[in-house]
Design a protein around this motif. Structure first.
Motif, PDB file in Angstrom:
ATOM      1  N   GLU A  29     -32.494  66.680  54.073  1.00  0.00           N
ATOM      2  CA  GLU A  29     -33.379  65.771  54.815  1.00  0.00           C
ATOM      3  C   GLU A  29     -33.969  64.674  53.925  1.00  0.00           C
ATOM      4  N   ASP A  30     -33.797  64.784  52.603  1.00  0.00           N
ATOM      5  CA  ASP A  30     -34.367  63.794  51.701  1.00  0.00           C
ATOM      6  C   ASP A  30     -33.747  62.418  51.950  1.00  0.00           C
ATOM      7  N   ASP A  31     -34.580  61.388  51.987  1.00  0.00           N
ATOM      8  CA  ASP A  31     -34.085  60.020  52.102  1.00  0.00           C
ATOM      9  C   ASP A  31     -33.999  59.442  50.702  1.00  0.00           C
ATOM     10  N   THR A  32     -33.151  60.010  49.887  1.00  0.00           N
ATOM     11  CA  THR A  32     -33.047  59.591  48.496  1.00  0.00           C
ATOM     12  C   THR A  32     -31.881  58.624  48.353  1.00  0.00           C
ATOM     13  N   THR A  33     -32.149  57.365  48.609  1.00  0.00           N
ATOM     14  CA  THR A  33     -31.105  56.341  48.522  1.00  0.00           C
ATOM     15  C   THR A  33     -31.312  55.486  47.290  1.00  0.00           C
ATOM     16  N   LEU A  34     -30.229  54.928  46.811  1.00  0.00           N
ATOM     17  CA  LEU A  34     -30.255  54.139  45.585  1.00  0.00           C
ATOM     18  C   LEU A  34     -29.412  52.893  45.796  1.00  0.00           C
ATOM     19  N   LEU A  35     -29.938  51.745  45.348  1.00  0.00           N
ATOM     20  CA  LEU A  35     -29.190  50.487  45.408  1.00  0.00           C
ATOM     21  C   LEU A  35     -28.957  49.978  43.991  1.00  0.00           C
ATOM     22  N   VAL A  36     -27.677  49.788  43.650  1.00  0.00           N
ATOM     23  CA  VAL A  36     -27.283  49.393  42.301  1.00  0.00           C
ATOM     24  C   VAL A  36     -26.588  48.043  42.359  1.00  0.00           C
ATOM     25  N   GLY A  37     -27.054  47.100  41.580  1.00  0.00           N
ATOM     26  CA  GLY A  37     -26.398  45.800  41.477  1.00  0.00           C
ATOM     27  C   GLY A  37     -25.326  45.833  40.398  1.00  0.00           C
ATOM     28  N   ALA A  38     -24.125  45.366  40.720  1.00  0.00           N
ATOM     29  CA  ALA A  38     -23.012  45.350  39.774  1.00  0.00           C
ATOM     30  C   ALA A  38     -22.321  43.993  39.838  1.00  0.00           C
ATOM     31  N   GLU A 217     -27.470  58.903  48.933  1.00  0.00           N
ATOM     32  CA  GLU A 217     -26.614  57.751  49.234  1.00  0.00           C
ATOM     33  C   GLU A 217     -26.822  56.701  48.157  1.00  0.00           C
ATOM     34  N   VAL A 218     -25.719  56.167  47.659  1.00  0.00           N
ATOM     35  CA  VAL A 218     -25.764  55.130  46.625  1.00  0.00           C
ATOM     36  C   VAL A 218     -24.946  53.949  47.104  1.00  0.00           C
ATOM     37  N   THR A 219     -25.551  52.774  47.113  1.00  0.00           N
ATOM     38  CA  THR A 219     -24.841  51.543  47.446  1.00  0.00           C
ATOM     39  C   THR A 219     -24.641  50.742  46.176  1.00  0.00           C
ATOM     40  N   LEU A 220     -23.368  50.503  45.843  1.00  0.00           N
ATOM     41  CA  LEU A 220     -23.030  49.597  44.747  1.00  0.00           C
ATOM     42  C   LEU A 220     -22.819  48.222  45.358  1.00  0.00           C
ATOM     43  N   ARG A 221     -23.727  47.311  45.060  1.00  0.00           N
ATOM     44  CA  ARG A 221     -23.686  45.955  45.640  1.00  0.00           C
ATOM     45  C   ARG A 221     -23.200  44.989  44.572  1.00  0.00           C
ATOM     46  N   TYR A 222     -22.165  44.238  44.890  1.00  0.00           N
ATOM     47  CA  TYR A 222     -21.510  43.389  43.892  1.00  0.00           C
ATOM     48  C   TYR A 222     -21.926  41.928  44.051  1.00  0.00           C
ATOM     49  N   PHE A 223     -22.224  41.314  42.912  1.00  0.00           N
ATOM     50  CA  PHE A 223     -22.678  39.922  42.872  1.00  0.00           C
ATOM     51  C   PHE A 223     -21.742  39.116  41.980  1.00  0.00           C
ATOM     52  N   GLN A 229     -27.831  38.027  41.330  1.00  0.00           N
ATOM     53  CA  GLN A 229     -28.059  39.419  40.969  1.00  0.00           C
ATOM     54  C   GLN A 229     -29.478  39.605  40.417  1.00  0.00           C
ATOM     55  N   ASN A 230     -29.888  38.719  39.522  1.00  0.00           N
ATOM     56  CA  ASN A 230     -31.234  38.804  38.957  1.00  0.00           C
ATOM     57  C   ASN A 230     -32.299  38.616  40.038  1.00  0.00           C
ATOM     58  N   SER A 231     -32.071  37.673  40.939  1.00  0.00           N
ATOM     59  CA  SER A 231     -33.035  37.420  42.019  1.00  0.00           C
ATOM     60  C   SER A 231     -33.191  38.641  42.915  1.00  0.00           C
ATOM     61  N   ALA A 232     -32.066  39.328  43.176  1.00  0.00           N
ATOM     62  CA  ALA A 232     -32.124  40.524  44.007  1.00  0.00           C
ATOM     63  C   ALA A 232     -32.963  41.610  43.336  1.00  0.00           C
ATOM     64  N   MET A 233     -32.842  41.730  42.025  1.00  0.00           N
ATOM     65  CA  MET A 233     -33.643  42.722  41.297  1.00  0.00           C
ATOM     66  C   MET A 233     -35.111  42.321  41.276  1.00  0.00           C
ATOM     67  N   LEU A 234     -35.380  41.055  41.041  1.00  0.00           N
ATOM     68  CA  LEU A 234     -36.763  40.572  40.971  1.00  0.00           C
ATOM     69  C   LEU A 234     -37.479  40.681  42.313  1.00  0.00           C
ATOM     70  N   SER A 235     -36.727  40.556  43.399  1.00  0.00           N
ATOM     71  CA  SER A 235     -37.337  40.577  44.736  1.00  0.00           C
ATOM     72  C   SER A 235     -37.406  41.984  45.331  1.00  0.00           C
ATOM     73  N   GLY A 236     -37.019  43.002  44.544  1.00  0.00           N
ATOM     74  CA  GLY A 236     -37.149  44.366  45.024  1.00  0.00           C
ATOM     75  C   GLY A 236     -36.011  44.853  45.890  1.00  0.00           C
ATOM     76  N   ASP A 239     -32.603  48.897  42.957  1.00  0.00           N
ATOM     77  CA  ASP A 239     -33.275  49.874  42.089  1.00  0.00           C
ATOM     78  C   ASP A 239     -32.773  49.770  40.653  1.00  0.00           C
ATOM     79  N   ILE A 240     -31.502  49.381  40.515  1.00  0.00           N
ATOM     80  CA  ILE A 240     -30.878  49.272  39.195  1.00  0.00           C
ATOM     81  C   ILE A 240     -30.024  48.018  39.145  1.00  0.00           C
ATOM     82  N   LEU A 241     -30.150  47.285  38.075  1.00  0.00           N
ATOM     83  CA  LEU A 241     -29.220  46.217  37.756  1.00  0.00           C
ATOM     84  C   LEU A 241     -28.366  46.787  36.635  1.00  0.00           C
ATOM     85  N   SER A 242     -27.133  47.177  36.954  1.00  0.00           N
ATOM     86  CA  SER A 242     -26.361  48.033  36.045  1.00  0.00           C
ATOM     87  C   SER A 242     -25.868  47.323  34.793  1.00  0.00           C
ATOM     88  N   SER A 243     -25.642  46.032  34.874  1.00  0.00           N
ATOM     89  CA  SER A 243     -25.168  45.294  33.712  1.00  0.00           C
ATOM     90  C   SER A 243     -25.656  43.862  33.817  1.00  0.00           C
TER      91      SER A 243
END
Length: 497
Positions: A29-38, A217-223, A229-236, A239-243
């Motif tokens: 039931e945990d809503d443990t989602t993660l968004l990763v910028g790649a 659930e993990v979403t790898l979002r590609y830029f 990519q930086n703007s997406a991280m700065l605007s919340g 969760d992770i900017l991988s590189s």
């Protein structure tokens, strides 16, 4: 016989191993989602037929597993194989499969038959690099339902290392899917959805046979664009900017209440590749290019001083590393003299064909300017990564290119004259072959000798070693400081309550 387990010579039962290494699995039931910028999106999901490193970065250890894996220190650890034995002559490997291991599709047990099918598929259908890594293999046999014996034609120091990565992917042989668009592995995640070039969404297996990862659930979002990519991280939005692809932007993430910055090392040599079979067949022109580039100024300009100058295809973390940065010091006068001496035809420009990734395009601009200053004509062309793979990596249709080679211990590629560098040096080929079959000391010495010859021969230029630069929200735990494998391993990550 050498017997290897996670704890050296101590063999654990599956139940004991689970008790020692797993924590309480997250609730469904945990809503443990993660968004990763790649950055580079995988062009397909099958690494057997496509060279893109972005495929194992997303899938290795997350969706697909291997018999053995590398830990953060580069040491071999069990994964699908709970233990293995190596014959005294180092030509026979016997793997004992973990009896808990199952595939995601129907929870079917991973069998020796699946392992044989997967490794045979890789060595017969794989691209050239994979076939070369599997070339020492003579036979792959299922001794029983959970035991696989691989026999080599000769001892090979690199083979076991190779199957910790793409060469060792174990596929569900009964899945009946197109691996290019669908994944069928035994890992802790499955591919929930894939929008090519945009998002890859992974879903946690709550019935995973090993320790269940934290995130459901993990979403790898590609830029394609570093600023986006930086703007997406700065605007919340992430969760992770991988590189981080624009190190100049690091000061934007100085707010420690909002961000944590991780800086470590990688295996990614940023190679300025020379096509040794074309205009640059003349060693003097290759030497001129190396003398023409101020590598420290390039690093400071292109990557804000982050990274390491190396001078060869060997990162400092490899046992055969030698600092060769002094072989070709910045000397534009010497470079100009070599261009004149070689009789370079200025009516024929060097074709610099670059993949559209920030470090390559920025480095290309710097290098092109430096080469023009010493008498070269340079034509720069930017290609999307799929075209770069096809036209440069596969067809070698270029004179100069720049790309990061992130595969561990990839010096051996210079021993393959068909690789896109088209570098054909019998001495290097012999040294690499002898290193693979030799003792640990012989491997170290011969690989170091090969690396020096390759660098002295100016077979390519090595601009710098990419740092591992990541940005996270401050509640993320478990991200690795150093990138020792191709995998962006999601299994270690969690969020602090």
């Amino acid at each position: 016989m050498k017997r290897r387990t996670a704890l050296g010579m101590i063999a654990l039962t599956p139940a004991a191993a689970a008790a020692m290494f797993s924590c309480a699995p997250p609730s469904a039931e945990d809503d443990t989602t993660l968004l990763v910028g790649a950055t580079l999106a995988p062009p397909m999901l099958d690494p057997v037929v496509n060279d893109a490193a972005s495929i194992p970065q997303a899938l290795l250890y997350n969706v697909y597993e291997t018999l053995v894996k590398l830990d953060d220190n580069g040491e071999m650890q069990p994964l699908l194989a709970s233990s293995w034995e190596i014959s005294p002559e180092r030509t026979s490997y016997t793997f004992h499969l973990d009896e808990r291991a199952t595939f995601a599709s129907d929870n079917r047990a991973v069998t020796a038959e699946d392992v044989v099918w997967s490794l045979e598929r890789t060595r017969t259908e794989g691209r050239a690099v994979l076939k070369n890594e599997m070339s020492p293999v003579d036979t792959i046999e299922a001794t029983d339902e959970r035991t696989v014996t691989v026999t080599l034609t000769r001892p090979s120091n690199s083979w076991l290392y190779a199957i910790t990565s793409t060469s060792g992917f174990i596929y569900d042989s009964k899945a009946g899917v197109d691996f290019a668009s669908q994944a069928a592995g035994s890992g802790p995640y499955t591919v929930q959805s894939w929008a090519p070039g945009s998002d890859l969404v992974l879903s946690r297996r709550d019935d995973y046979w090993g320790p269940v990862p934290y995130f459901s659930e993990v979403t790898l979002r590609y830029f394609a664009d570093a600023n986006s990519q930086n703007s997406a991280m700065l605007s919340g939005q992430l969760d992770i900017l991988s590189s981080l692809q624009a190190p100049q932007a690091l000061p934007q993430f100085d707010d420690r209440e909002r961000f944590a910055v991780i800086e470590g090392t990688t295996q990614g040599e940023v190679v300025m590749a020379f096509n040794n079979s074309g205009i640059l067949k003349d060693k003097r022109l290759r030497q001129a290019i190396r003398h023409a580039v101020d590598h420290q100024a390039l690093l400071d300009t292109v990557w804000a001083g982050h990274g390491t100058l190396i001078g060869s295809m060997v990162p400092p973390t490899d046992p055969w590393y030698e600092d060769l940065t002094g072989l070709y010091p910045y000397d534009p006068t010497k470079a100009s003299e070599l261009v004149e001496e070689a009789g370079y035809d200025r009516s024929t420009p060097l074709r610099m064909r670059l993949p559209v990734v920030p470090y390559a395009t920025a480095s290309g601009q710097f290098v092109a300017s430096a080469l023009r200053d010493v008498g070269f004509q340079v034509k720069v062309e930017e290609l999307d990564f799929a075209r770069w793979l096809d036209q440069v990596l596969v067809s070698a249709d270029y004179d100069l290119s720049i790309v990061s080679h992130v595969e561990p211990r990839d010096l051996v590629k210079f021993a393959d004259p068909t690789y896109y560098w088209r570098y054909d040096n019998p001495t290097v080929q012999e040294l690499v072959a002898e290193a693979d079959t030799g003792t640990e000391e012989e491997q170290r010495d011969k690989m170091a000798e090969a690396a020096r010859i390759i660098s002295e021969d100016a077979a390519s230029d090595w601009l710098f070693l990419l740092p591992n630069l990541a940005v996270t929200t401050p509640d993320i735990r478990g991200i690795r400081q150093n990138a020792t494998t191709l995998s962006f391993d999601l299994t270690t990550l969690s969020r602090e309550a």
